[in-house]
Every structure is written in C-alpha cells, then in structure tokens.
Design an enzyme around this catalytic site. Structure first.
Site, PDB file in Angstrom:
ATOM      1  N   GLU A 113      16.854  -2.392  -9.205  1.00  0.00           N
ATOM      2  CA  GLU A 113      15.943  -2.985  -8.225  1.00  0.00           C
ATOM      3  C   GLU A 113      14.592  -2.312  -8.307  1.00  0.00           C
ATOM      4  O   GLU A 113      14.489  -1.175  -8.755  1.00  0.00           O
ATOM      5  CB  GLU A 113      16.512  -2.769  -6.809  1.00  0.00           C
ATOM      6  CG  GLU A 113      17.850  -3.429  -6.609  1.00  0.00           C
ATOM      7  CD  GLU A 113      18.477  -3.103  -5.255  1.00  0.00           C
ATOM      8  OE1 GLU A 113      17.756  -2.661  -4.342  1.00  0.00           O
ATOM      9  OE2 GLU A 113      19.692  -3.294  -5.137  1.00  0.00           O
ATOM     10  N   LYS A 115      11.580  -0.309  -6.776  1.00  0.00           N
ATOM     11  CA  LYS A 115      11.501   0.652  -5.672  1.00  0.00           C
ATOM     12  C   LYS A 115      10.198   0.373  -4.922  1.00  0.00           C
ATOM     13  O   LYS A 115       9.118   0.777  -5.341  1.00  0.00           O
ATOM     14  CB  LYS A 115      11.518   2.082  -6.208  1.00  0.00           C
ATOM     15  CG  LYS A 115      11.587   3.116  -5.106  1.00  0.00           C
ATOM     16  CD  LYS A 115      11.897   4.484  -5.686  1.00  0.00           C
ATOM     17  CE  LYS A 115      12.221   5.493  -4.608  1.00  0.00           C
ATOM     18  NZ  LYS A 115      11.137   5.756  -3.686  1.00  0.00           N
ATOM     19  N   ASP A 117       7.256   0.448  -2.412  1.00  0.00           N
ATOM     20  CA  ASP A 117       6.583   1.609  -1.847  1.00  0.00           C
ATOM     21  C   ASP A 117       6.144   1.301  -0.419  1.00  0.00           C
ATOM     22  O   ASP A 117       4.997   0.950  -0.163  1.00  0.00           O
ATOM     23  CB  ASP A 117       5.381   1.961  -2.736  1.00  0.00           C
ATOM     24  CG  ASP A 117       4.924   3.378  -2.499  1.00  0.00           C
ATOM     25  OD1 ASP A 117       5.633   4.114  -1.794  1.00  0.00           O
ATOM     26  OD2 ASP A 117       3.865   3.742  -3.019  1.00  0.00           O
ATOM     27  N   TYR A 225      17.729  -4.501   0.991  1.00  0.00           N
ATOM     28  CA  TYR A 225      18.465  -4.075  -0.201  1.00  0.00           C
ATOM     29  C   TYR A 225      19.771  -3.326   0.044  1.00  0.00           C
ATOM     30  O   TYR A 225      20.348  -2.778  -0.881  1.00  0.00           O
ATOM     31  CB  TYR A 225      17.563  -3.275  -1.133  1.00  0.00           C
ATOM     32  CG  TYR A 225      16.779  -2.156  -0.458  1.00  0.00           C
ATOM     33  CD1 TYR A 225      17.429  -1.074   0.121  1.00  0.00           C
ATOM     34  CD2 TYR A 225      15.380  -2.200  -0.411  1.00  0.00           C
ATOM     35  CE1 TYR A 225      16.721  -0.060   0.720  1.00  0.00           C
ATOM     36  CE2 TYR A 225      14.661  -1.185   0.197  1.00  0.00           C
ATOM     37  CZ  TYR A 225      15.341  -0.114   0.759  1.00  0.00           C
ATOM     38  OH  TYR A 225      14.633   0.881   1.365  1.00  0.00           O
ATOM     39  N   LYS A 314      11.113   7.310 -11.060  1.00  0.00           N
ATOM     40  CA  LYS A 314       9.754   7.149 -10.542  1.00  0.00           C
ATOM     41  C   LYS A 314       8.746   7.066 -11.674  1.00  0.00           C
ATOM     42  O   LYS A 314       8.787   7.865 -12.608  1.00  0.00           O
ATOM     43  CB  LYS A 314       9.411   8.329  -9.638  1.00  0.00           C
ATOM     44  CG  LYS A 314      10.138   8.255  -8.311  1.00  0.00           C
ATOM     45  CD  LYS A 314       9.251   8.779  -7.202  1.00  0.00           C
ATOM     46  CE  LYS A 314       9.976   8.719  -5.880  1.00  0.00           C
ATOM     47  NZ  LYS A 314       9.273   9.449  -4.835  1.00  0.00           N
ATOM     48  N   CYS A 408     -31.286  12.318   2.734  1.00  0.00           N
ATOM     49  CA  CYS A 408     -30.754  10.966   2.612  1.00  0.00           C
ATOM     50  C   CYS A 408     -31.322  10.303   1.356  1.00  0.00           C
ATOM     51  O   CYS A 408     -32.542  10.300   1.166  1.00  0.00           O
ATOM     52  CB  CYS A 408     -31.123  10.164   3.858  1.00  0.00           C
ATOM     53  SG  CYS A 408     -30.702   8.418   3.699  1.00  0.00           S
ATOM     54  N   CYS A 411     -33.741   7.308   2.813  1.00  0.00           N
ATOM     55  CA  CYS A 411     -34.921   7.535   3.652  1.00  0.00           C
ATOM     56  C   CYS A 411     -35.432   8.977   3.621  1.00  0.00           C
ATOM     57  O   CYS A 411     -36.391   9.303   4.318  1.00  0.00           O
ATOM     58  CB  CYS A 411     -34.634   7.106   5.090  1.00  0.00           C
ATOM     59  SG  CYS A 411     -33.569   8.255   5.966  1.00  0.00           S
ATOM     60  N   CYS A 426     -26.792  10.907   7.708  1.00  0.00           N
ATOM     61  CA  CYS A 426     -28.238  10.776   7.829  1.00  0.00           C
ATOM     62  C   CYS A 426     -28.497  10.477   9.302  1.00  0.00           C
ATOM     63  O   CYS A 426     -28.036   9.477   9.827  1.00  0.00           O
ATOM     64  CB  CYS A 426     -28.761   9.626   6.964  1.00  0.00           C
ATOM     65  SG  CYS A 426     -30.450   9.180   7.411  1.00  0.00           S
ATOM     66  N   CYS A 432     -33.566   4.430   9.014  1.00  0.00           N
ATOM     67  CA  CYS A 432     -32.904   4.440   7.713  1.00  0.00           C
ATOM     68  C   CYS A 432     -32.404   3.017   7.404  1.00  0.00           C
ATOM     69  O   CYS A 432     -31.509   2.510   8.091  1.00  0.00           O
ATOM     70  CB  CYS A 432     -31.759   5.442   7.747  1.00  0.00           C
ATOM     71  SG  CYS A 432     -30.900   5.627   6.186  1.00  0.00           S
TER      72      CYS A 432
HETATM   73  P1  AMP Z   1      12.799   8.750  -1.746  1.00  0.00           P
HETATM   74  O1  AMP Z   1      11.960   8.501  -0.502  1.00  0.00           O
HETATM   75  O2  AMP Z   1      11.978   9.034  -2.951  1.00  0.00           O
HETATM   76  O3  AMP Z   1      13.915   9.677  -1.491  1.00  0.00           O
HETATM   77  O4  AMP Z   1      13.475   7.357  -2.093  1.00  0.00           O
HETATM   78  C1  AMP Z   1      14.351   6.766  -1.202  1.00  0.00           C
HETATM   79  C2  AMP Z   1      13.653   5.633  -0.532  1.00  0.00           C
HETATM   80  O5  AMP Z   1      13.306   4.622  -1.451  1.00  0.00           O
HETATM   81  C3  AMP Z   1      14.527   4.921   0.428  1.00  0.00           C
HETATM   82  O6  AMP Z   1      14.586   5.582   1.659  1.00  0.00           O
HETATM   83  C4  AMP Z   1      13.841   3.598   0.554  1.00  0.00           C
HETATM   84  O7  AMP Z   1      12.867   3.669   1.581  1.00  0.00           O
HETATM   85  C5  AMP Z   1      13.071   3.439  -0.738  1.00  0.00           C
HETATM   86  N1  AMP Z   1      13.415   2.258  -1.516  1.00  0.00           N
HETATM   87  C6  AMP Z   1      12.507   1.387  -2.015  1.00  0.00           C
HETATM   88  N2  AMP Z   1      13.088   0.400  -2.676  1.00  0.00           N
HETATM   89  C7  AMP Z   1      14.423   0.610  -2.617  1.00  0.00           C
HETATM   90  C8  AMP Z   1      15.553  -0.095  -3.110  1.00  0.00           C
HETATM   91  N3  AMP Z   1      15.417  -1.193  -3.832  1.00  0.00           N
HETATM   92  N4  AMP Z   1      16.764   0.407  -2.828  1.00  0.00           N
HETATM   93  C9  AMP Z   1      16.899   1.550  -2.114  1.00  0.00           C
HETATM   94  N5  AMP Z   1      15.881   2.258  -1.620  1.00  0.00           N
HETATM   95  C10 AMP Z   1      14.638   1.796  -1.860  1.00  0.00           C
HETATM   96 ZN    ZN Z   2     -31.269   7.738   5.758  1.00  0.00          ZN
END
Ligand code: AMP
Ligand code: ZN
Length: 672
Positions: A113, A115, A117, A225, A314, A408, A411, A426, A432
């Site tokens: 899957e 990951k 962010d 997930y 990662k 600045c 100005c 400034c 300005c």
């Molecule tokens: P870490 O924060 O690096 O320990 O990674 C774990 C976190 O990855 C989990 O707590 C989730 O928030 C996140 N995460 C993002 N995508 C997934 C996914 N597909 N499956 C499981 N965890 C995920």
């Molecule tokens: Zn200025």
C-alpha cells in the site's frame, strides 16, 4: 565510549527527541526530517540496548510518539494504534522478508500500500453510523475528534445499506490534497498567519481545531487501510478481502493497493512509486508492506511497538545540487522581509526548481551561505523546496558571504527585528510601496471588503498614479472621475463598476472590515471572534491586552498584535477616516426576544466543554433571560459557568476573585 559519556549522550538524545515529538505532534510544526529523527531514535535505541540500566522510562523509544492535546476528550483505544517499523533500503527489506520466511515458509502473500503522509485516525461504526473518531495520540489513547471527522466528505457518516457488521473499527489516514494545501496556505500567509510546512501538518492542525465549521472549510480526505472487530478473522481470511468488503460498505480505499506474492514484486512496486508518486495529487512518504493472511499475521505477532507482519519502506527526500545565483528579498504587506534563493534551474521530484525559501536571516547564517555556493536542495513533504546544506568543496575562490540587508530593498528604510522574532521588518508602513499596495489589495479582497470591479492590478495602477495611498482613499476615488478616465484601458464601464463596488462595500459587516485592516495574525476566524465579543471598534480599542486574550481561542500573541495595532495613532486615524465614510464598525445585533428577566443584572462567562448544551446554546439562554455575557474574568463578573476542560488559569483567577462557579445544570435551574 566511557559510561559517563554514554549516559550523557542518552540524556541528550532523549531530551532532543522528546522535544521533536512535541513539535511534531502537539505543535504540528516539526523542525527535523523524519529520516533524521529515525536515525537519532535508532542511535538511542542501540545505546539503551547496550546499557539497559540507563533506560529512562520517559525515553522516546518507550512510546509510539505523540502527546495528547488537552482540549479534546481522551479515549482509550480498544486495540492499540501501533507504529510501523521503518526500512530505508533494499537490504533492510530483504532482512524483513527473510525473518518472515523463517516463520511462515514460502507460502504467503504481501499487500503493498502507499504510505499516505497524513495523520492516522480510528473510526468506530455502530449499526452503520459513525459514532467515534479518535486520533492516534500516544498509541494507547488519543483525542476524540468525531465532529471534525464528520466534516470529511469521503468519510461516510452513515453507511450504505449492506452487509456491514453491527460494530467495527476502521483505521486510516486523514490527509489534504496538495492543491488544497497550496491554496489555503497562500490564504494563511495573506492573513499574516504562519504558513504550514506541508500538507500533513496542515491536516494535523485542522483535525485538532475546536471549531468544526472551520474544519469543514478545509477539504480533507481519508483513505482507510485497517479493519478491526471482535470476530473479524472468522469473517475474513485476509487483509485484502477485508479491504474489498470495506470498499463495498462505502469507504475510500486507495485504488493503488496491490497484492504481491514475491519480494521482487514488492521491490518493483516500490521502485515504480518512487517516481510515480510525484504525479499523485497527495503526498506519500513510502510504501507499507503487510502480510496478507490474518492467521499468518497472528503467527508472526507483535513487538512492543509494532507488528512483525508489516513494515514501511520510506523514500528518502529527494535532493539535488545546484548553484545559488542570488538571494532576493521580498517585502510583504505586513512589512515582513522574506529572503528567497534564486537557483540555477534543476530537476527535482519531477519538477524544475528555480527558487527555494530561506525563511530568515538565522537560516542564512546557519547555512553559512556564500555567493555562487553549490547548495543541496531538498523537496520532502514540503511544497517549496529548501536548501539543506552547502557543498563547501565546491566553493568558489574568495567567496563573498551573503549579507542580510540592513535596509529595506524597496524603500531603503533601516530594517528592524522585534525581540524574540527571527523575521526582519520594514517599519515604513506608510511609505513602502509593497506594503501600501499589499494592504490595499488585502482590504479589497473577497474575504474582506469584497470590492467587485477592482483587482490587484488596478490597485497597482492607481497607486502609481498617486490616486491610492491608503485604504481610505478608495472612498474618495469617485471625486477623481476625470483622472480615472485618463488611465489607459480603463473604460467608463469599468470605472462605474469599480465605484459601485466600492460604494457597496460600505455594507460589509464589521468582522469583514476588521479582517480587512490586515492586523497581523488576525485572520477571518479571529476577526469574527473579536467582532462578536467586543461588538464595536471603540470597545476593542479600549480593551486591554488581557481583555482581548480572555476571548476564547485568542492567545497572547494575537492579543498583543491587536493591541499594538490599535494603539498606533496612524491606524486610529485611518479607522476614523473609514468610520466617516460610514463603513460598519459595529455588529448589527438582532432584535432580542426576552423570554424572561430572571438573569437581569447578572453577568456570566462560559468556559469549557459541556455535556448537554453547546457554548452557543448556553450564551443564547443567558441573553434571552436578560443576563449579560462578559468576555473575560474580572471582579465585575457574577458567575463563571464552568464545563469540562476549562483552562486552569481561568479557574484559578475566578477562585481568587471569589466568583461563583456554576455548572450548566445550575444555570438551567436559575432560569426554570
Ligand atoms: P510511522 O509513523 O513511520 O511509524 O508509520 C506508521 C504510520 O503510517 C501509521 O500510524 C499510519 O498513520 C501511517 N500509514 C500511512 N499509510 C498507511 C498504510 N497504508 N497502512 C498503514 N499505515 C499507514
Ligand atoms: Zn520598505
């Protein structure tokens, strides 16, 4: 290393990592990359392993990370929300695969899957209705943010009819699409707020907001997930099957999730997404690999912090070397000066990078930047690339250090730096050009005075012609008809439209006018709070910093900024010009229907979270029964209506002043 050195290294790492955890989870403003964090954590873990006697129970290795903010109800997770162990290269992934093969043999599959962010969230559904949404918190307990979760469009509040179980928990990641992030962050900057570093922090900050209507304005998304329920493994044999079912119940499951039966397939998935991820509309920071079969997951089990049947891979933040051609300095509407690095164009993460942020003078000094330096540019989760280092081996002979200007760049006024702040300003507010133009552009913008028929370019042109030098001049433009007509490409129609738009803006309510003034840190929401609490500009001008800070959700920093702005004679003069032009400097209160006068002559402050009524409902009840609401605790106050989780300082202050502290029930009794 000597034992004493080990102990002090452990102590230093513990403190540093705990600080980073706080910045990351509580402030949502990290100052270190995930990679560096994990490296340091690994170093600490290794030292602790070699010297178990030095293990501190508060060590960041002992918890998943995170802290719980105080404003939300704390909820214990039925199944702990564990972390995943991380890998950064093929070798570490092979080791993981081998460990699994040792236990399971060769007969198993992986689910790969993306990951995402964002921030992880746990959702509970009962009889098809979303009843609880909880953040990860420290892994054992988190914040209950159900109302905020309910604003997320892709999270069903009610499931489609179907075969879902009566009770289950589902976990996933809340995130913000990059496009929404960029748009909203731009607005923040325009409002004088500090921009978020990346979409993840923006999403995390949003989920922790107290005001759900504000959350609803910020488009969040959520991929699911993990499924958890008591007899899950009887219903589904594999993680993959559960995801298919979950999808049919109406949840958003990422379409890129893939079954892989061998390690080479997993590696191919990883290398495909290493590049393809830049074309997604959201950020991912790696890949998650999970053993598919539930029975096999049980066989593998858990360590204290993470499952043995899953791992994350990662991606390293991408970096590239290029040459720093120059540094330019931009002056914003508040006078803040931002240095920007102009780079020799370089390819990074699928885009051409020409500029990088440098934040402030400290950053330039920290990097020890010199002209024509070869710099290392990184584009991690952040949208705007940043310079992370200098390749000193490639420094030109007799390098010239980048000197922060003392004046600045527009100005030439000497720059100032406020105590404790990293940013230079400034101070020439009235003279300005970028400040003048920027302030007027902000004032006419849609969320402020919403002047139709006038755009940013018009403001620039009118400024250059000397017709606009401050916001008050807008309302005198109608006296300059003939000068306006002489402006190129400015037809009679457009002039009429603009003047009508300006006239109409006089109807904009007080909160919009207040926002339009462009007071630092006063965004739309804060302006609304100030308008509602103080009712008119005179009350606000007379209010002390403490009075202002007593308003819910307004902190010291904002209060000081408001007080400073309204103490400046220049601003007061501008306000009086606008007042003479009949702009709205007071809220229009609705005709109040009194239901009783049981609370006449009594004053109240409401604070905290209540069980039966919302704060708005309680305020309404008080006012409808003749009571008066005050914005802060003072000797004048009669009653403090205290709910759960009110600030300890407020409570202490009320106790000190001997103010009656009552519950919501006691308030209701008073009006029955
Ligand atoms: P870490 O924060 O690096 O320990 O990674 C774990 C976190 O990855 C989990 O707590 C989730 O928030 C996140 N995460 C993002 N995508 C997934 C996914 N597909 N499956 C499981 N965890 C995920
Ligand atoms: Zn200025």
């Amino acid at each position: 290393m000597e034992k004493g050195d080990v102990a002090s290294r452990i102590a230093a790492l513990t403190k540093e990592l705990n600080d980073h955890n706080y910045k990351y989870y509580v402030l949502a403003q990290p100052s270190i990359s995930d990679f560096d964090f994990d490296q340091k954590l690994a170093e600490l873990a290794a030292l602790e392993k070699a010297h178990p006697e030095l293990l501190d129970p508060d060590s960041p290795t002992q918890k998943v990370g995170g802290d719980i903010t105080k404003q939300f109800k704390t909820v214990r997770h039925k199944w702990p929300m564990l972390s995943l162990s991380n890998t950064y290269n093929e070798k570490e992934l092979k080791d993981f695969d081998e460990r699994i093969r040792k236990v399971l043999g060769d007969d198993f599959e992986y689910v790969c899957e993306l990951k995402f962010d964002g921030l992880s969230i746990s959702l509970t559904y009962e009889q098809g209705a979303l009843t609880k949404g909880v953040t990860r918190g420290d892994g054992t307990q988190g914040d209950e943010v159900t109302t905020n979760i309910k604003t997320i469009k892709s999270v069903p509040n009610r499931l489609k009819s179907g075969t879902y179980p009566d009770l289950f928990e589902i976990r996933g990641e809340v995130f913000m699409h990059r496009a929404a992030f960029e748009r909203l962050n731009k607005e923040r900057v325009e409002n004088g707020d500090i921009p978020y570093a990346n979409p993840r922090n923006f999403a995390a900050g949003t989920i922790k907001l107290q005001d759900s209507s504000e959350v609803a304005k910020r488009p969040l998304d959520c991929f699911l997930y993990f499924l958890y329920m008591d007899d899950r493994d009887r219903l589904f044999k594999t993680h993959w099957d559960s995801l298919q079912a979950v999808k049919s119940w109406g949840f958003h499951v990422c379409e890129h999730t893939t079954l892989c039966s061998t390690l080479p397939e997993v590696l191919a998935f990883i290398s495909y997404w290493e590049n393809a991820r830049h074309k997604l509309s959201y950020d991912i920071d790696g890949i998650v690999i999970k053993v598919n079969n539930y029975a096999q997951q049980h066989e593998l089990g858990f360590t204290a912090k993470s499952p043995r049947w899953a791992i994350s891979y990662k991606y390293k933040a991408e970096e590239a070397e290029t040459i720093l051609q120059s540094v330019s300095y931009q002056v914003g509407r508040t006078g803040a000066v931002t240095p920007v690095a102009n780079l020799q164009p370089v390819q990074l993460s699928g885009t051409t990078v020409k500029r990088a942020t440098l934040h402030n003078a400290n950053e330039i000094a920290r990097l020890d930047l010199h002209e024509l330096d070869t710099v290392l540019v990184e584009k991690g989760g952040e949208i705007i690339p940043k310079i992370v280092g200098v390749n000193k081996d490639k420094r030109v002979p007799e390098p010239v250090q980048i000197a922060y200007p003392t004046e600045c760049p527009v100005c030439n006024t000497p720059l100032i730096r406020k105590e404790g702040e990293a940013v230079h300003y400034c101070p020439n507010e009235l003279g300005c050009p970028p400040q003048i133009v920027g302030k007027i552009q902000h004032f006419i913008s849609r969320k402020a005075m919403d002047i139709a028929g006038m755009g940013n370019e018009t403001v620039e042109v009118l400024y250059k012609k000397g017709l606009l030098t401050q916001v008050g001049d807008l309302y005198h433009l109608h006296r300059h008809q003939s000068e306006l007509e002489q402006i190129e490409r400015f037809g009679e129609r457009s002039i009429q439209n603009m003047l009508q738009g300006i006239e109409k803006s006089k109807e904009q309510p007080f909160q919009k006018v207040l926002f339009g003034l462009g007071i630092r840190y006063v965004g739309e929401t804060i302006a609304k709070k100030l308008a509602n609490s103080f009712k008119n500009i005179d009350n606000l001008i007379q209010a002390s910093t403490e009075d202002i800070a007593a308003v819910e959700e307004i902190g010291e920093r904002i209060a000081q900024s408001v007080k400073e702005y309204l103490s400046n004679p220049l601003h007061l003069q501008q306000i009086s010009v606008l007042k003479n032009e009949q702009l709205q400097f007071a809220i229009v209160e609705e005709e109040l229907q009194l239901t009783s006068s049981k609370l006449a002559d009594k004053s109240f402050v409401i604070s905290g979270v209540f069980e039966h009524y919302s704060r708005e409902e309680l305020s309404k009840l008080i006012v409808e029964n003749g009571g008066k609401l005050l914005s802060g605790i003072s000797a004048k106050l009669n009653y403090l209506v205290a709910g759960d989780k009110m600030g300890p300082s407020k409570l202490a202050k009320a106790q000190k002043l001997n103010i009656a502290i009552i519950s919501e029930d006691e308030l209701i009794k008073m009006i029955q």
